[in-house]
Design a protein around this motif. Structure first.
Motif, PDB file in Angstrom:
ATOM      1  N   HIS A   1      -4.702  10.054  -1.237  1.00 36.95           N
ATOM      2  CA  HIS A   1      -4.505   8.611  -1.364  1.00 36.95           C
ATOM      3  C   HIS A   1      -3.909   8.103  -0.054  1.00 36.95           C
ATOM      4  N   VAL A   2      -4.561   7.146   0.569  1.00 39.62           N
ATOM      5  CA  VAL A   2      -4.086   6.572   1.823  1.00 39.62           C
ATOM      6  C   VAL A   2      -3.552   5.179   1.528  1.00 39.62           C
ATOM      7  N   LYS A   3      -2.349   4.904   2.013  1.00 42.83           N
ATOM      8  CA  LYS A   3      -1.682   3.627   1.751  1.00 42.83           C
ATOM      9  C   LYS A   3      -1.772   2.727   2.979  1.00 42.83           C
ATOM     10  N   MET A   4      -1.535   1.426   2.742  1.00 41.56           N
ATOM     11  CA  MET A   4      -1.615   0.476   3.835  1.00 41.56           C
ATOM     12  C   MET A   4      -0.406  -0.458   3.804  1.00 41.56           C
ATOM     13  N   GLU A   5       0.284  -0.545   4.919  1.00 45.03           N
ATOM     14  CA  GLU A   5       1.409  -1.466   5.063  1.00 45.03           C
ATOM     15  C   GLU A   5       0.856  -2.813   5.515  1.00 45.03           C
ATOM     16  N   SER A   6       0.974  -3.805   4.612  1.00 42.02           N
ATOM     17  CA  SER A   6       0.429  -5.116   4.936  1.00 42.02           C
ATOM     18  C   SER A   6       1.475  -6.217   4.812  1.00 42.02           C
ATOM     19  N   GLY A   7       2.730  -5.824   4.669  1.00 39.27           N
ATOM     20  CA  GLY A   7       3.786  -6.817   4.546  1.00 39.27           C
ATOM     21  C   GLY A   7       3.953  -7.338   3.132  1.00 39.27           C
ATOM     22  N   THR A   8       3.222  -6.751   2.175  1.00 37.15           N
ATOM     23  CA  THR A   8       3.358  -7.147   0.776  1.00 37.15           C
ATOM     24  C   THR A   8       4.262  -6.141   0.062  1.00 37.15           C
ATOM     25  N   ALA A   9       4.579  -6.443  -1.174  1.00 30.59           N
ATOM     26  CA  ALA A   9       5.483  -5.584  -1.937  1.00 30.59           C
ATOM     27  C   ALA A   9       4.836  -4.258  -2.340  1.00 30.59           C
TER      28      ALA A   9
ATOM     29  N   THR B   1       0.438   0.585  -1.886  1.00 30.87           N
ATOM     30  CA  THR B   1      -0.424   1.629  -2.424  1.00 30.87           C
ATOM     31  C   THR B   1      -1.852   1.174  -2.638  1.00 30.87           C
ATOM     32  N   LYS B   2      -2.069  -0.151  -2.604  1.00 29.70           N
ATOM     33  CA  LYS B   2      -3.410  -0.682  -2.858  1.00 29.70           C
ATOM     34  C   LYS B   2      -3.524  -2.097  -2.286  1.00 29.70           C
ATOM     35  N   TRP B   3      -4.751  -2.550  -2.148  1.00 26.10           N
ATOM     36  CA  TRP B   3      -5.029  -3.928  -1.743  1.00 26.10           C
ATOM     37  C   TRP B   3      -5.235  -4.722  -3.018  1.00 26.10           C
ATOM     38  N   ILE B   4      -4.460  -5.758  -3.217  1.00 20.98           N
ATOM     39  CA  ILE B   4      -4.569  -6.569  -4.426  1.00 20.98           C
ATOM     40  C   ILE B   4      -5.252  -7.885  -4.071  1.00 20.98           C
ATOM     41  N   SER B   5      -6.233  -8.265  -4.888  1.00 16.93           N
ATOM     42  CA  SER B   5      -7.025  -9.476  -4.759  1.00 16.93           C
ATOM     43  C   SER B   5      -8.289  -9.170  -3.963  1.00 16.93           C
ATOM     44  N   THR B   6      -8.879 -10.185  -3.398  1.00 14.74           N
ATOM     45  CA  THR B   6     -10.125 -10.021  -2.665  1.00 14.74           C
ATOM     46  C   THR B   6      -9.857 -10.172  -1.164  1.00 14.74           C
TER      47      THR B   6
ATOM     48  N   LEU C   1      -0.990   9.019   6.372  1.00 15.76           N
ATOM     49  CA  LEU C   1      -1.192   8.670   4.972  1.00 15.76           C
ATOM     50  C   LEU C   1      -0.751   7.236   4.674  1.00 15.76           C
ATOM     51  N   ILE C   2      -0.214   6.559   5.687  1.00 11.83           N
ATOM     52  CA  ILE C   2       0.063   5.125   5.584  1.00 11.83           C
ATOM     53  C   ILE C   2      -0.305   4.497   6.922  1.00 11.83           C
ATOM     54  N   VAL C   3      -1.057   3.401   6.849  1.00 12.70           N
ATOM     55  CA  VAL C   3      -1.618   2.760   8.034  1.00 12.70           C
ATOM     56  C   VAL C   3      -1.251   1.274   8.000  1.00 12.70           C
ATOM     57  N   ASN C   4      -1.021   0.698   9.167  1.00 17.86           N
ATOM     58  CA  ASN C   4      -0.730  -0.740   9.241  1.00 17.86           C
ATOM     59  C   ASN C   4      -2.008  -1.553   9.078  1.00 17.86           C
ATOM     60  N   CYS C   5      -1.897  -2.640   8.341  1.00 18.86           N
ATOM     61  CA  CYS C   5      -3.027  -3.530   8.108  1.00 18.86           C
ATOM     62  C   CYS C   5      -3.381  -4.258   9.407  1.00 18.86           C
ATOM     63  N   PRO C   6      -4.665  -4.278   9.784  1.00 20.70           N
ATOM     64  CA  PRO C   6      -5.063  -4.930  11.036  1.00 20.70           C
ATOM     65  C   PRO C   6      -5.238  -6.449  10.912  1.00 20.70           C
ATOM     66  N   LEU C   7      -5.156  -6.993   9.709  1.00 22.32           N
ATOM     67  CA  LEU C   7      -5.412  -8.423   9.514  1.00 22.32           C
ATOM     68  C   LEU C   7      -4.179  -9.259   9.827  1.00 22.32           C
TER      69      LEU C   7
ATOM     70  N   ILE D   1      -3.862 -12.112   4.483  1.00 17.76           N
ATOM     71  CA  ILE D   1      -3.409 -11.103   3.525  1.00 17.76           C
ATOM     72  C   ILE D   1      -2.954 -11.837   2.269  1.00 17.76           C
ATOM     73  N   PRO D   2      -3.558 -11.528   1.112  1.00 19.85           N
ATOM     74  CA  PRO D   2      -3.178 -12.236  -0.120  1.00 19.85           C
ATOM     75  C   PRO D   2      -1.697 -12.037  -0.443  1.00 19.85           C
ATOM     76  N   LYS D   3      -1.071 -13.102  -0.874  1.00 22.39           N
ATOM     77  CA  LYS D   3       0.336 -13.054  -1.276  1.00 22.39           C
ATOM     78  C   LYS D   3       0.397 -13.094  -2.797  1.00 22.39           C
ATOM     79  N   PHE D   4       1.283 -12.322  -3.356  1.00 22.75           N
ATOM     80  CA  PHE D   4       1.440 -12.278  -4.804  1.00 22.75           C
ATOM     81  C   PHE D   4       2.859 -11.849  -5.123  1.00 22.75           C
ATOM     82  N   GLN D   5       3.251 -12.053  -6.363  1.00 24.79           N
ATOM     83  CA  GLN D   5       4.569 -11.620  -6.821  1.00 24.79           C
ATOM     84  C   GLN D   5       4.361 -10.504  -7.819  1.00 24.79           C
TER      85      GLN D   5
END
Length: 151
Positions: free
Chosen positions: A91-99, A102-107, A130-136, A141-145
């Motif tokens: 399982h590869v994770k992505m650091e995108s500044g969201t909470a 472990t996954k990309w949420i939304s579209t 095993l964790i990569v920074n999001c290039p966007l 990047i979708p925001k959610f709570q």
């Protein structure tokens, strides 16, 4: 032009694709065929599937299937669609500044955003990360709570 995406509804199908996708990146979209955002994401994934096919496989997982609930629970798929990434069964994770990293949420906003994310995670995974920074950029990047039960 649309590209056919395999839909998985059995645990053994998910197990097999995770285990058997070697030296390629695996993208699993967890969602519902009746959900508007899932359908929107599916359209983006199907348009991009051919562009990433040399280094990535894209498949859809039906979250309403009783047989895949072990994965729905394990990856805490409470918001859909959610996209989970694997490389060589890891399982590869992505650091995108969201909470949740472990996954990309939304579209994705557009096809190129998905391709950029897959390429970045694939390059990182090839280097053993095993964790990569999001290039966007943050605005794409979708925001959610996140809502936690019983806290």
């Amino acid at each position: 032009m649309s590209y056919f995406l395999r839909t998985l509804s059995k645990k053994h199908e998910v197990d097999s694709i995770i285990r058997d996708t070697i030296d390629k990146f695996l993208v699993l979209r967890f969602g519902r065929a009746s959900d508007y955002l899932s359908l929107q994401l599916d359209q983006i994934l199907s348009k991009a599937a051919r562009d990433v096919s040399k280094f990535a496989t894209v498949a859809l997982v039906d979250v309403d299937s009783e047989d895949v609930q072990v994965y729905v629970k394990y990856f805490d798929i409470s918001l859909i669609p959610s996209t989970v990434f694997f490389f060589n069964a890891h399982h590869v994770k992505m650091e995108s500044g969201t909470a949740d990293h472990t996954k990309w949420i939304s579209t994705f906003h557009r096809k190129q955003d998905f391709i950029d994310v897959v390429e970045a995670i694939f390059r990182g995974a090839m280097k053993g990360k095993l964790i990569v920074n999001c290039p966007l950029p943050p605005e794409r990047i979708p925001k959610f709570q996140l809502l936690y039960k019983d806290i």
